[in-house]
Design an enzyme around this catalytic site. Structure first.
Site, PDB file in Angstrom:
ATOM      1  N   HIS A 136     -18.667  15.284-100.109  1.00  0.00           N
ATOM      2  CA  HIS A 136     -19.040  13.908-100.464  1.00  0.00           C
ATOM      3  C   HIS A 136     -19.744  13.905-101.810  1.00  0.00           C
ATOM      4  O   HIS A 136     -20.671  14.681-102.040  1.00  0.00           O
ATOM      5  CB  HIS A 136     -19.957  13.290 -99.418  1.00  0.00           C
ATOM      6  CG  HIS A 136     -20.341  11.886 -99.786  1.00  0.00           C
ATOM      7  ND1 HIS A 136     -19.534  10.816 -99.509  1.00  0.00           N
ATOM      8  CD2 HIS A 136     -21.406  11.379-100.465  1.00  0.00           C
ATOM      9  CE1 HIS A 136     -20.089   9.706 -99.975  1.00  0.00           C
ATOM     10  NE2 HIS A 136     -21.226  10.022-100.564  1.00  0.00           N
ATOM     11  N   ASP A 156     -23.696   0.810 -90.580  1.00  0.00           N
ATOM     12  CA  ASP A 156     -23.792   1.186 -91.988  1.00  0.00           C
ATOM     13  C   ASP A 156     -22.947   0.276 -92.856  1.00  0.00           C
ATOM     14  O   ASP A 156     -23.351  -0.090 -93.960  1.00  0.00           O
ATOM     15  CB  ASP A 156     -23.374   2.636 -92.191  1.00  0.00           C
ATOM     16  CG  ASP A 156     -23.361   2.983 -93.675  1.00  0.00           C
ATOM     17  OD1 ASP A 156     -24.450   2.963 -94.263  1.00  0.00           O
ATOM     18  OD2 ASP A 156     -22.282   3.224 -94.234  1.00  0.00           O
ATOM     19  N   ARG A 203     -27.264  -4.349 -98.657  1.00  0.00           N
ATOM     20  CA  ARG A 203     -28.101  -3.708 -99.680  1.00  0.00           C
ATOM     21  C   ARG A 203     -27.585  -4.014-101.076  1.00  0.00           C
ATOM     22  O   ARG A 203     -28.363  -4.192-102.021  1.00  0.00           O
ATOM     23  CB  ARG A 203     -28.133  -2.195 -99.454  1.00  0.00           C
ATOM     24  CG  ARG A 203     -28.985  -1.797 -98.257  1.00  0.00           C
ATOM     25  CD  ARG A 203     -28.694  -0.366 -97.834  1.00  0.00           C
ATOM     26  NE  ARG A 203     -28.887   0.564 -98.921  1.00  0.00           N
ATOM     27  CZ  ARG A 203     -28.242   1.719 -99.045  1.00  0.00           C
ATOM     28  NH1 ARG A 203     -27.358   2.085 -98.134  1.00  0.00           N
ATOM     29  NH2 ARG A 203     -28.474   2.504-100.070  1.00  0.00           N
ATOM     30  N   SER A 229     -27.079   6.422 -94.888  1.00  0.00           N
ATOM     31  CA  SER A 229     -25.768   5.794 -95.014  1.00  0.00           C
ATOM     32  C   SER A 229     -24.670   6.855 -95.147  1.00  0.00           C
ATOM     33  O   SER A 229     -23.680   6.855 -94.418  1.00  0.00           O
ATOM     34  CB  SER A 229     -25.766   4.870 -96.239  1.00  0.00           C
ATOM     35  OG  SER A 229     -24.464   4.405 -96.503  1.00  0.00           O
ATOM     36  N   LYS A 287     -21.970   8.400 -91.741  1.00  0.00           N
ATOM     37  CA  LYS A 287     -20.506   8.414 -91.764  1.00  0.00           C
ATOM     38  C   LYS A 287     -19.962   9.826 -91.662  1.00  0.00           C
ATOM     39  O   LYS A 287     -19.004  10.093 -90.944  1.00  0.00           O
ATOM     40  CB  LYS A 287     -20.002   7.745 -93.056  1.00  0.00           C
ATOM     41  CG  LYS A 287     -20.060   6.223 -92.966  1.00  0.00           C
ATOM     42  CD  LYS A 287     -19.674   5.561 -94.267  1.00  0.00           C
ATOM     43  CE  LYS A 287     -20.736   5.850 -95.327  1.00  0.00           C
ATOM     44  NZ  LYS A 287     -20.597   5.004 -96.530  1.00  0.00           N
TER      45      LYS A 287
END
Lengths: 435, 435
Positions: free
Chosen positions: B91, B170, B177, B192, B196
């Site tokens: 990620h 989320d 947000r 967040s 996931k």
């Protein structure tokens, strides 16, 4: 329409502890009123203001922007028997047993000062002036602007619902703050109160800023700061403004509820009533008269019945019958003294919460209140009590409410051995004005 | 249904700087998912978290609650030719020109590790992996869970859209947000991302945490803190997790956009491409392989075409034609060097913003992106340039976008006299892991 600013940018600025530009404040209040700034954006901004504060200049601009979101009233056409009349208004930040507006408005009107009290309904543990008066059979809170002017000119005082046109931005924001834990912020409280009062167009304003367990401000220093900010905001807007800091750890008077507070107010107007209610009524009346250049002693008009005359005319003009019996609660329950001694503590928040739970207040805007519900206090701090003697009577139409009201009172009072002289209460803590 | 907590109470607690109770966190995330906690309440809470922070334990619980709001995937049934296969995921916190997922996923798959890259679309100045791949004619991002498993088993890598079932709390909170200036908060970013990734069920995870003007985290210390929190969250949830801190003040590679980033990725898979893209691809691949117990050098599979083979199979399996010509922009505009010298600065945020304004990115979720739009970089920091030489080519189908893109770049680069040796770039700043 192209927007002058971006909501995220404005929120970010306050989030990062910076000062908002005047144009950003104007825009964000206007865009919120128009629905362009969403509720979730305003709540994030309100939390950022809560935690990072606003400077005096920002608060003043924020207040002006909220005033500009709606209409402004004009009381200048009011003519009394002797010509143009000065207007004086009072605002209390809210307390338990605070029925002062009821005797105060007619009392001040006796001296030729017009008193427009545009009031609200209660939410949570503090009662609302309109809720109290609505326990009088026939009395109606909603008046047209023409009716308000007529009452101010003819009778000299009016207590009625504030129209929806005053500071609509504040109305939206107030409802939002209530559900987002952003109520107890000095910039937000000060701008909310003062935007409505300035838009109302009064010549002078006296603020009753409460301190203690039953008030928003638990702490004297913060209450003083709130008072200071509001006095400045008023003076900057051309409203002669002063503030009394008053004690709200103990309920005012001997009645907390709706009809029973009207009853107590009538006692005060009849020259009797509890000492603290009389003391505060007279002190606030003196402030309002002084702001209009009048040096007389308002205690006289309580004693001789002139204030009562104005009160009765005022109630009648709004459809109420001042001689009608007030509603009473169907059920009562007594809270007894657990031991011999002195009642050394009687907590305003506990009593307010009990009264609320008995049905005198509302949890949501749309709830109705019970006219007869509330708490009668048979002893106040400093009083000697005997074991088994009733300290309070709880009143409600719905007895299933008693247990939770009793629960609210469990830690709410203390009976101790010792001398009643040890228990002291200063009601008026301080006075603030522009000078 | 009676609610276990009151939203206002939870917000107030965090507002006052206290630690939220584990049960409060579970409740608030669940109630928000159910719509019982309103958007304006969650935004006030998010701002309070932003300003008052959360402790490690709170972040871990918040993450778990977000995972529990949706489904969890299970990649354990994946069987490769040699039996059960380990899964590794990557990620990136998002940067400019960051196309690393495209060469990386097939490269790691070459070594028998399955790579499930459930990706998103871009918002703002950073691009999205799916937006880039969607410029390939025929390629589709949405796959069923069965198709994902089949691709992981058969090809070893898949890049596709994350299903709506993963961490729905989320998804709601992320959108909120974005409009309430509560994005750049370490607890909120970490929870967040990790909710996931943990819900996805990968065996190991490598985080590419970007630092610099083009990243969420402008500052190395905050990026390191974010990385540390995420590594801990992953390890606590049983996912082998490490992080590279990588430089994002300068765009990655020589292309920023969609189709032109696919083109550059294919160059890297063909054994060429910009040095920084190759370096980061290989470094991340090495991390992912190491987490699966494989010590081989991934650079080899870029050089010998094995990664390219996997890439082509992967694109074909999702309907894409790897041999088809990619869309190109209809209009171009060159930005020229203003003087002779060395390009000493090329700001990632400025280039990302220019690319976004040219149509490669979107301002709102529902906007479409232009496949051919973006910025080609003809010089990178340290390169000597001559006055009038093209530094960048701006690409778009809609030439009215050029002026605002050029404006974004105005302060975005510097050509100075001096030596190219003065310009140094360290791409990989640090590595963090549980050990």
């Amino acid at each position: 329409m192209t927007e002058a600013f971006d909501a995220v940018e404005v929120i970010r600025r306050k989030r990062d502890g910076e000062r908002l530009a005047p144009e950003q404040i104007d825009w964000v209040i206007d865009a919120y009123t128009r629905g362009v700034v969403a509720e979730e954006q305003m709540s994030a901004l309100a939390m950022a203001v809560f935690l990072n504060g606003m400077e005096r200049g920002e608060i003043a601009r924020w207040t002006r922007a909220m005033i500009a979101s709606g209409e402004r009233l004009d009381f200048s056409p009011i003519l009394g028997p002797g010509g143009k009349v000065a207007t004086a208004d009072k605002h209390s930040t809210g307390g338990v047993g605070d029925k002062i507006t009821l005797p105060l408005a007619p009392l001040v009107a006796v001296y030729g000062v017009a008193v427009p009290q545009l009031s609200g309904r209660g939410l949570g543990h503090t009662g609302g002036t309109l809720d109290k008066l609505e326990s009088i059979p026939g009395w109606r809170a909603e008046l047209s602007h023409a009716e308000v002017l007529e009452m101010l000119g003819g009778i000299g005082a009016v207590i009625c619902a504030a129209g929806a046109g005053l500071a609509p931005a504040d109305k939206k924001l107030y409802a939002l703050r209530d559900v987002t834990a952003t109520v107890e912020s000095i910039p937000l409280i000060a701008s909310s109160i003062m935007s409505k009062k300035i838009a109302e167009g009064t010549d002078s304003l006296v603020l009753d800023v409460k301190v203690g367990s039953g008030a928003f401000m638990k702490d004297e220093e913060r209450a003083r700061e709130l008072a200071r900010v509001m006095v400045e905001l008023g003076e900057e807007a051309g409203v002669r403004t002063s503030a009394l800091l008053t004690e709200m750890s103990v309920p005012l008077g001997a009645s907390v509820g709706n009809a029973i507070e009207v009853e107590e107010s009538v006692e005060v107007l009849a020259g009797g009533g509890p000492g603290d209610v009389v003391e505060l009524t007279v002190a606030l009346a003196r402030e309002m008269l002084a702001a209009s250049g009048i040096g007389e002693d308002p205690a006289e008009a309580l004693a001789d019945g002139r204030a009562m005359d104005v009160y009765r005319r005022m109630i009648r003009a709004q459809g109420g019958n001042p001689d009608a019996a007030l509603p009473t609660a169907r059920e009562s329950h007594q809270v007894l003294a657990p031991s011999d001694g002195v009642l050394s503590r009687l907590d305003a928040l506990a009593v307010g919460t009990a009264s609320w739970r008995l049905g005198a207040g509302r949890a949501r805007k749309e709830d109705a209140v019970q006219a007869g519900a509330g708490v009668r206090l048979h002893a106040k701090p400093g009083d000697r009590v005997a074991r088994g003697q009733p300290l309070m009577t709880l009143l409600t139409d719905t007895p299933e409410r008693f247990p939770r009201a009793v629960e609210a009172l469990e830690e709410g009072f203390t009976v101790t051995e010792g001398d009643s002289a040890d228990v002291e209460r200063r009601l008026i803590l301080d006075r603030l004005s522009a000078e």
